[in-house]
Write an enzyme that holds these catalytic residues in place. Structure first.
Site, mmCIF file in Angstrom:
data_model
loop_
_atom_site.group_PDB
_atom_site.id
_atom_site.type_symbol
_atom_site.label_atom_id
_atom_site.label_comp_id
_atom_site.label_asym_id
_atom_site.label_seq_id
_atom_site.Cartn_x
_atom_site.Cartn_y
_atom_site.Cartn_z
ATOM 1 N N PHE A 1 0.859 -1.188 0.000
ATOM 2 C CA PHE A 1 0.000 0.000 0.000
ATOM 3 C C PHE A 1 0.891 1.233 0.000
ATOM 4 O O PHE A 1 1.710 1.410 0.893
ATOM 5 C CB PHE A 1 -0.933 0.026 1.221
ATOM 6 C CG PHE A 1 -1.883 1.190 1.171
ATOM 7 C CD1 PHE A 1 -3.045 1.120 0.411
ATOM 8 C CD2 PHE A 1 -1.607 2.380 1.839
ATOM 9 C CE1 PHE A 1 -3.920 2.210 0.327
ATOM 10 C CE2 PHE A 1 -2.471 3.469 1.764
ATOM 11 C CZ PHE A 1 -3.632 3.380 1.004
ATOM 12 N N ASP B 1 9.413 2.699 1.707
ATOM 13 C CA ASP B 1 8.248 3.410 2.228
ATOM 14 C C ASP B 1 8.169 3.127 3.726
ATOM 15 O O ASP B 1 7.765 2.053 4.158
ATOM 16 C CB ASP B 1 6.996 2.906 1.484
ATOM 17 C CG ASP B 1 5.699 3.536 1.993
ATOM 18 O OD1 ASP B 1 5.691 4.056 3.119
ATOM 19 O OD2 ASP B 1 4.696 3.458 1.264
ATOM 20 N N LYS C 1 2.849 9.929 8.633
ATOM 21 C CA LYS C 1 2.134 9.440 9.818
ATOM 22 C C LYS C 1 2.681 9.962 11.157
ATOM 23 O O LYS C 1 2.325 11.043 11.581
ATOM 24 C CB LYS C 1 2.090 7.919 9.784
ATOM 25 C CG LYS C 1 1.139 7.395 8.690
ATOM 26 C CD LYS C 1 0.789 5.950 8.905
ATOM 27 C CE LYS C 1 -0.055 5.339 7.815
ATOM 28 N NZ LYS C 1 -1.484 5.470 8.018
HETATM 29 C C1 PLP Z 1 2.960 2.202 3.901
HETATM 30 C C2 PLP Z 1 2.065 3.350 3.565
HETATM 31 N N1 PLP Z 1 2.390 4.159 2.545
HETATM 32 C C3 PLP Z 1 1.628 5.205 2.217
HETATM 33 C C4 PLP Z 1 0.475 5.495 2.892
HETATM 34 C C5 PLP Z 1 -0.379 6.672 2.499
HETATM 35 O O1 PLP Z 1 -0.293 7.655 3.467
HETATM 36 P P1 PLP Z 1 -1.423 8.805 3.557
HETATM 37 O O2 PLP Z 1 -2.692 8.158 3.947
HETATM 38 O O3 PLP Z 1 -0.878 9.768 4.581
HETATM 39 O O4 PLP Z 1 -1.505 9.439 2.204
HETATM 40 C C6 PLP Z 1 0.091 4.670 3.961
HETATM 41 C C7 PLP Z 1 -1.175 4.925 4.692
HETATM 42 O O5 PLP Z 1 -1.734 4.076 5.325
HETATM 43 C C8 PLP Z 1 0.902 3.568 4.296
HETATM 44 O O6 PLP Z 1 0.582 2.750 5.311
#
Ligand code: PLP
Length: 400
Positions: A140, A225, A254
């Site tokens: 994700f 990520d 986050k």
């Molecule tokens: C691993 C990862 N990358 C990217 C995102 C996307 O972040 P945002 O919701 O702040 O756009 C998330 C959100 O859950 C995530 O868990």
């Protein structure tokens, strides 16, 4: 359902996009690792607003810095030099020596920036027509069009075609598939070293070796990520430290602002410099208030040794969960994860257990239908861990 919940539900239906499937709870306030609904019911928080509120709620130092900075300067735009950005970048660099930093507002925006950086680096610096980014099944990376295209979950892509080209999604933790596909045409590999939304799935050692091998052999950039895994959640500041991986680009969001929106792209200087003036930008990203809050979050993490605490408390929680697994082998399939990022995979759909926990005052997340995902604030106490374990044990014993 309570009256207030019914009222909110009715109002939402006429006021808001119906985008979110809500939990049947409306939270009024939070304190430390507790949340309270409108009836005053108290919940233990094992979710942190999805890995965001690492310092819990109503942290006095965060409240204080928000008040003080808001009297001084909230936003001035990236047309100006900003002391607060430099202060935060200096602090972040302690955890990522020799990385340069770009500030933005969210996780998706950080990944979007990383994707653009990869493309620009190969185009402008390497003078190569390389743009393929390999990502993995179950990953994700966000909800913008490019980060959705990078994401390895078909169910959330439905209806958004045509997606952004240039992404190849390979099976996660499959070293052979990676070695077979990656080539000197691949620009980057982007991954979560512990998949969060995917169900708390860590990279396996052989896959890590394959990642290192293909990146070195083909000059491929490694983008990690750390949006969910970063900020000490897994018991190290970066989750990739557990696996001895050396990323070229890292994305973060986050927990960085403990709930105040801020994200960041970190890259080695020879790559970061590809995004020269005019090539990328954001109005709000890195504003004075967000940076000041994030700087304070990092200070508190250091001062209170929260990374070590995540390691210790996580190990304690995991140990208790493993004992439950031994006791209920017909119900619990696997306990996964590191530090305070843990997943309990059930052998069947976990919705009922999740509902019972919520009813009993424990907030956590259900992912992939059968994984209970635990992402408590790093300030969680043993008392909360024991209460959660006792409750889960009780629920499981009633089910068996
Ligand atoms: C691993 C990862 N990358 C990217 C995102 C996307 O972040 P945002 O919701 O702040 O756009 C998330 C959100 O859950 C995530 O868990």
């Amino acid at each position: 359902m309570s009256n207030i919940l019914n009222l909110f539900k009715k109002k939402e239906a006429t006021l808001l996009f119906p985008t979110y499937g809500r939990y049947p709870v409306a939270i009024q306030k939070g304190q430390d690792y507790f949340l309270y609904d409108f009836s005053g019911k108290k919940y233990y928080d094992f979710l942190s607003g999805i890995a965001v509120c690492i310092l819990g709620y109503n942290h006095p130092e965060i409240t204080k810095v928000i008040c003080a900075q808001s009297k001084k300067l909230i936003h001035i735009s990236n047309l100006f030099y900003q002391e607060e950005q430099l202060e935060l970048a200096t602090k972040l660099q302690k955890f990522a020596p020799n990385f340069k930093i770009f500030f933005c507002n969210s996780g998706a925006e950080a990944n979007e920036g990383a994707i653009k950086l990869v493309r620009k680096y190969f185009h402008s610096f390497k003078k190569q027509d390389r743009f393929e980014i390999i990502t993995f099944s179950n990953s994700f990376h966000g909800r913008t069009l490019a980060t959705l295209s990078a994401t390895g979950q078909d169910k959330i892509k439905k209806g958004f075609s045509p997606l952004v080209p240039g992404f190849t999604i390979l099976p996660f933790n499959d070293p052979e598939a990676l070695k077979k596909h990656a080539s000197n045409q691949t620009a980057a590999i982007m991954l979560e070293v512990i998949q969060g939304e995917g169900g708390i799935i860590p990279v396996k050692p052989q896959f890590v070796s394959a990642l290192k091998e293909v990146c070195t052999q083909n000059d491929i950039l490694l983008v990690i990520d750390e949006i969910q895994t970063g900020m000490g959640r897994t018991g190290k500041f970066w989750a990739h430290e557990h696996f001895d991986l050396k990323p070229d680009i890292i994305t973060l969001a986050k927990g960085l602002g403990n709930g105040f929106p801020i994200g960041a792209v970190l890259a080695k200087p020879n790559i970061a410099d590809a995004l020269g003036p005019g090539s990328h930008g954001t109005t709000f990203g890195g504003n004075a208030l967000a940076c000041k809050v994030a700087t304070t979050v990092l200070e508190i993490i250091e001062k209170n040794n929260l990374i070590f605490q995540a390691q210790e408390k996580g190990a304690n929680l995991k140990q208790h969960l493993q004992l439950l697994q031994k006791k209920f082998p017909d119900q619990i399939k696997e306990i996964r994860g590191k530090g305070l990022m843990l997943g309990i995979e059930l052998k069947q759909n976990a919705k009922q257990i999740w509902e019972s926990l919520l009813k009993n005052g424990f907030i956590l997340n259900l992912t992939q239908e059968n994984v209970l995902r635990l992402l408590p604030p790093l300030i969680i106490e043993t008392e909360a861990i024991l209460a959660f374990i006792a409750n889960l044990e009780d629920i499981l014993s009633k089910q068996s």
